[in-house]
Motif scaffolding. Structure first.
Motif, PDB file in Angstrom:
ATOM      1  N   ARG A 222     -10.528 -58.410 -22.440  1.00 47.93           N
ATOM      2  CA  ARG A 222     -11.595 -57.973 -21.544  1.00 47.93           C
ATOM      3  C   ARG A 222     -11.044 -57.761 -20.142  1.00 47.93           C
ATOM      4  O   ARG A 222     -10.087 -58.426 -19.740  1.00 47.93           O
ATOM      5  CB  ARG A 222     -12.723 -58.998 -21.527  1.00 47.93           C
ATOM      6  N   VAL A 223     -11.657 -56.835 -19.425  1.00 51.07           N
ATOM      7  CA  VAL A 223     -11.185 -56.515 -18.077  1.00 51.07           C
ATOM      8  C   VAL A 223     -12.365 -56.288 -17.140  1.00 51.07           C
ATOM      9  O   VAL A 223     -13.471 -55.947 -17.574  1.00 51.07           O
ATOM     10  CB  VAL A 223     -10.303 -55.239 -18.069  1.00 51.07           C
ATOM     11  N   THR A 224     -12.117 -56.511 -15.861  1.00 53.90           N
ATOM     12  CA  THR A 224     -13.004 -55.993 -14.832  1.00 53.90           C
ATOM     13  C   THR A 224     -12.249 -54.884 -14.137  1.00 53.90           C
ATOM     14  O   THR A 224     -11.030 -54.976 -13.923  1.00 53.90           O
ATOM     15  CB  THR A 224     -13.402 -57.075 -13.816  1.00 53.90           C
ATOM     16  N   LEU A 225     -12.969 -53.824 -13.796  1.00 51.86           N
ATOM     17  CA  LEU A 225     -12.368 -52.653 -13.168  1.00 51.86           C
ATOM     18  C   LEU A 225     -12.725 -52.600 -11.689  1.00 51.86           C
ATOM     19  O   LEU A 225     -13.686 -53.232 -11.250  1.00 51.86           O
ATOM     20  CB  LEU A 225     -12.847 -51.372 -13.863  1.00 51.86           C
TER      21      LEU A 225
ATOM     22  N   GLY B  58     -15.204 -54.240 -19.302  1.00 50.31           N
ATOM     23  CA  GLY B  58     -14.971 -53.572 -20.573  1.00 50.31           C
ATOM     24  C   GLY B  58     -13.875 -54.244 -21.358  1.00 50.31           C
ATOM     25  O   GLY B  58     -13.469 -55.368 -21.062  1.00 50.31           O
ATOM     26  N   THR B  59     -13.392 -53.529 -22.371  1.00 52.64           N
ATOM     27  CA  THR B  59     -12.360 -54.035 -23.263  1.00 52.64           C
ATOM     28  C   THR B  59     -11.275 -52.989 -23.405  1.00 52.64           C
ATOM     29  O   THR B  59     -11.564 -51.800 -23.572  1.00 52.64           O
ATOM     30  CB  THR B  59     -12.952 -54.335 -24.653  1.00 52.64           C
TER      31      THR B  59
ATOM     32  N   ARG C 126      -1.653 -47.925 -17.974  1.00 55.62           N
ATOM     33  CA  ARG C 126      -3.042 -47.558 -17.643  1.00 55.62           C
ATOM     34  C   ARG C 126      -3.748 -47.206 -18.956  1.00 55.62           C
ATOM     35  O   ARG C 126      -3.774 -46.047 -19.373  1.00 55.62           O
ATOM     36  CB  ARG C 126      -3.084 -46.395 -16.645  1.00 55.62           C
ATOM     37  N   PRO C 127      -4.311 -48.214 -19.632  1.00 54.93           N
ATOM     38  CA  PRO C 127      -4.823 -48.030 -20.992  1.00 54.93           C
ATOM     39  C   PRO C 127      -6.209 -47.373 -21.036  1.00 54.93           C
ATOM     40  O   PRO C 127      -6.820 -47.067 -20.005  1.00 54.93           O
ATOM     41  CB  PRO C 127      -4.895 -49.463 -21.509  1.00 54.93           C
ATOM     42  N   LEU C 128      -6.691 -47.202 -22.271  1.00 56.41           N
ATOM     43  CA  LEU C 128      -8.051 -46.729 -22.512  1.00 56.41           C
ATOM     44  C   LEU C 128      -8.966 -47.948 -22.580  1.00 56.41           C
ATOM     45  O   LEU C 128      -8.694 -48.898 -23.310  1.00 56.41           O
ATOM     46  CB  LEU C 128      -8.114 -45.953 -23.824  1.00 56.41           C
ATOM     47  N   VAL C 129     -10.045 -47.910 -21.794  1.00 52.66           N
ATOM     48  CA  VAL C 129     -10.973 -49.036 -21.695  1.00 52.66           C
ATOM     49  C   VAL C 129     -12.355 -48.602 -22.146  1.00 52.66           C
ATOM     50  O   VAL C 129     -12.847 -47.533 -21.749  1.00 52.66           O
ATOM     51  CB  VAL C 129     -11.036 -49.566 -20.248  1.00 52.66           C
TER      52      VAL C 129
END
Length: 349
Positions: free
Chosen positions: A303-306, A312-313, A324-327
Motif C-alpha cells: 500500500r502507498v500514499t501518493l 492505493g496499492t 515509478r510503478p503502476l498504482v
C-alpha cells in the motif's frame, strides 16, 4: 459475471480463457487472480473478463506483516538482534573488545529465520522505527548484506559471514564522541574527519577480538568507493574485499531509508533509484543490481500514499521505469512512469 479489470479483486477466479486484442492467450480459465495477474491483464490492454459470481468479500492479504497481527517470528528475532547489538556496542565502548561467541549467538538464529523469508520489503517496514539508530541500522545492514550475498550466489556459510560482517560494520562508532554522532546539523571538516575514524576504530576492535580478518576489513572498508573517492584509504574496487562492497550497498540503502537526527528517511523506491545511479562508479554494480532486481518484486501488493493525497496499492513494476510503478487507487489506475506530477510519498504494509 462480466467485470471490468479495474474492479477485479485478488481471489476472483476466471470463468473463461482470456485473450488480448491480437488473440494472444493471457490467462487460463479457472485461474485465481492475484495482484500480479490483474496487472498482467492491464498490461495486455484487456478491459473486461468473466469471473466466478461468488466473489470474495475482501481482497486477499498480500503481506504477512499486517497491522494488528502479532509480530512474526522473524520480527521477534530482529528485535532480539537489535537488543543484542546494543550489548555488544556497550561492551566495545567499555573494553575495546567484543565477545564473538555472543555475535554468533545473535546472528545464527537471525539468519536461520531469514533463510526462509523472501519478502524483504515487508521485513524492513516492520522494523521498529523507535529503536536507537545505530543499533537498528547495524542489524538492517547485517540482514541486507546476508540477502545480497545470497542473491549473488554465495554459499550459505559465506552469506552468513557476509551478514555477520555487515552486522558489525559500525561497531567503531562506539568510540566516536556522542556529540558528533547525534549532532543535528552539518559536521565541520574537523568533526567529519573524526567521524570517519569509526572505520579504523571498528577494525581495531574486531581485530583485537578475533582472528577472523574479514569482519575487520568490512568495518574498515565499507565507506570505500569503486572510483577511489571513499575513506579511510581511498581504495579502488580491486583493493576492497567483496564483502565490503556488499556491505557498502546495504549501508547506503539503510542509512537513506531510516530517520536520523539530521536527515528524514526517504521513500524506498526513490532510494533504489539513487542506488542504481551510484552503481555507475561508486558502488559495486553487480551487488547493487542484484539487490534492486530482487527487491522490486517485493513492492507488488504494498500500500502507498501518493503526493496527490490518494492511497492505493502497487500492482505492477513498470518496465519503462522500474522505480515509478503502476498504482491502483480506489477510483483509478495511475501510471507513475507517465504521470510525473504524482509520486509515492510513503510505502507501508
Amino acid at each position: 459475471m462480466r467485470v471490468h479489470v479495474t474492479e477485479l479483486r485478488p481471489g476472483d477466479r476466471l470463468q473463461a480463457d482470456t485473450f488480448n486484442d491480437i488473440g494472444l492467450h493471457v490467462l487460463h480459465k479457472g485461474k485465481e487472480l492475484k495482484l500480479e495477474e490483474i496487472s498482467k491483464l492491464i498490461q495486455h490492454g484487456i478491459a473486461y473478463v468473466e469471473v466466478d459470481p461468488s466473489r470474495p468479500d475482501e481482497p486477499t492479504a498480500s503481506s504477512p506483516f499486517l497491522s494488528g497481527q502479532p509480530a512474526s517470528k522473524v520480527e521477534e528475532q530482529v528485535g532480539q538482534a537489535v537488543e543484542g547489538f546494543e550489548s555488544l556496542y556497550l561492551e566495545a565502548l567499555s573494553t575495546g573488545r567484543i565477545n564473538t561467541t555472543v555475535v554468533n549467538d545473535i546472528m545464527e538464529p537471525l539468519v536461520d529465520r531469514l533463510s526462509t523469508h523472501t519478502d524483504v520489503v515487508s521485513l524492513l517496514l516492520s522494523i521498529n522505527p523507535e529503536d536507537e539508530y545505530t543499533y537498528q541500522h547495524s542489524v538492517q545492514v547485517g540482514i541486507l548484506s546476508y540477502y545480497i550475498s545470497t542473491w549473488l550466489g554465495y554459499a550459505p556459510e559465506e552469506a552468513y559471514a557476509a551478514g555477520k560482517a555487515g552486522f558489525l560494520h559500525d561497531i567503531g562508532k562506539c568510540l566516536v564522541p556522542a556529540e558528533l554522532l547525534y549532532k543535528p546539523g552539518k559536521l565541520t571538516p574537523e568533526e567529519f574527519e573524526e567521524m570517519k575514524r569509526h572505520t579504523v576504530y571498528g577494525y581495531d576492535i574486531i581485530r583485537s577480538s578475533t582472528n577472523d580478518e574479514i569482519p575487520a576489513l568490512v568495518a574498515l572498508q565499507h565507506h570505500e568507493r569503486d572510483d577511489g573517492s571513499g575513506y579511510p584509504h581511498q581504495c579502488g574496487e580491486l583493493e576492497v574485499h567483496p564483502f565490503s562492497r556488499i556491505t557498502a550497498v546495504a549501508d547506503v540503502f539503510s542509512a537513506m531509508t531510516t530517520n536520523r537526527v539530521y536527515q528524514t528517511k526517504q521513500e524506498l523506491l526513490t532510494v533504489l533509484r539513487e542506488l542504481y545511479s551510484l552503481s555507475f562508479g561508486k558502488l559495486s554494480p553487480r551487488a547493487t543490481q542484484a539487490f534492486i532486481s530482487h527487491m522490486l518484486p517485493n513492492f507488488i501488493g504494498k500500500r502507498v500514499t501518493l503526493t496527490s493525497g490518494e492511497t492505493g496499492t502497487i500492482i505492477m513494476t513498470n518496465p519503462a521505469d522500474f522505480f515509478r510503478p503502476l498504482v491502483k487507487t480506489k477510483d483509478r489506475f495511475i501510471d507513475l512512469s507517465s504521470d510525473r506530477n504524482i509520486a509515492i510519498d510513503q510505502i507501508y504494509m
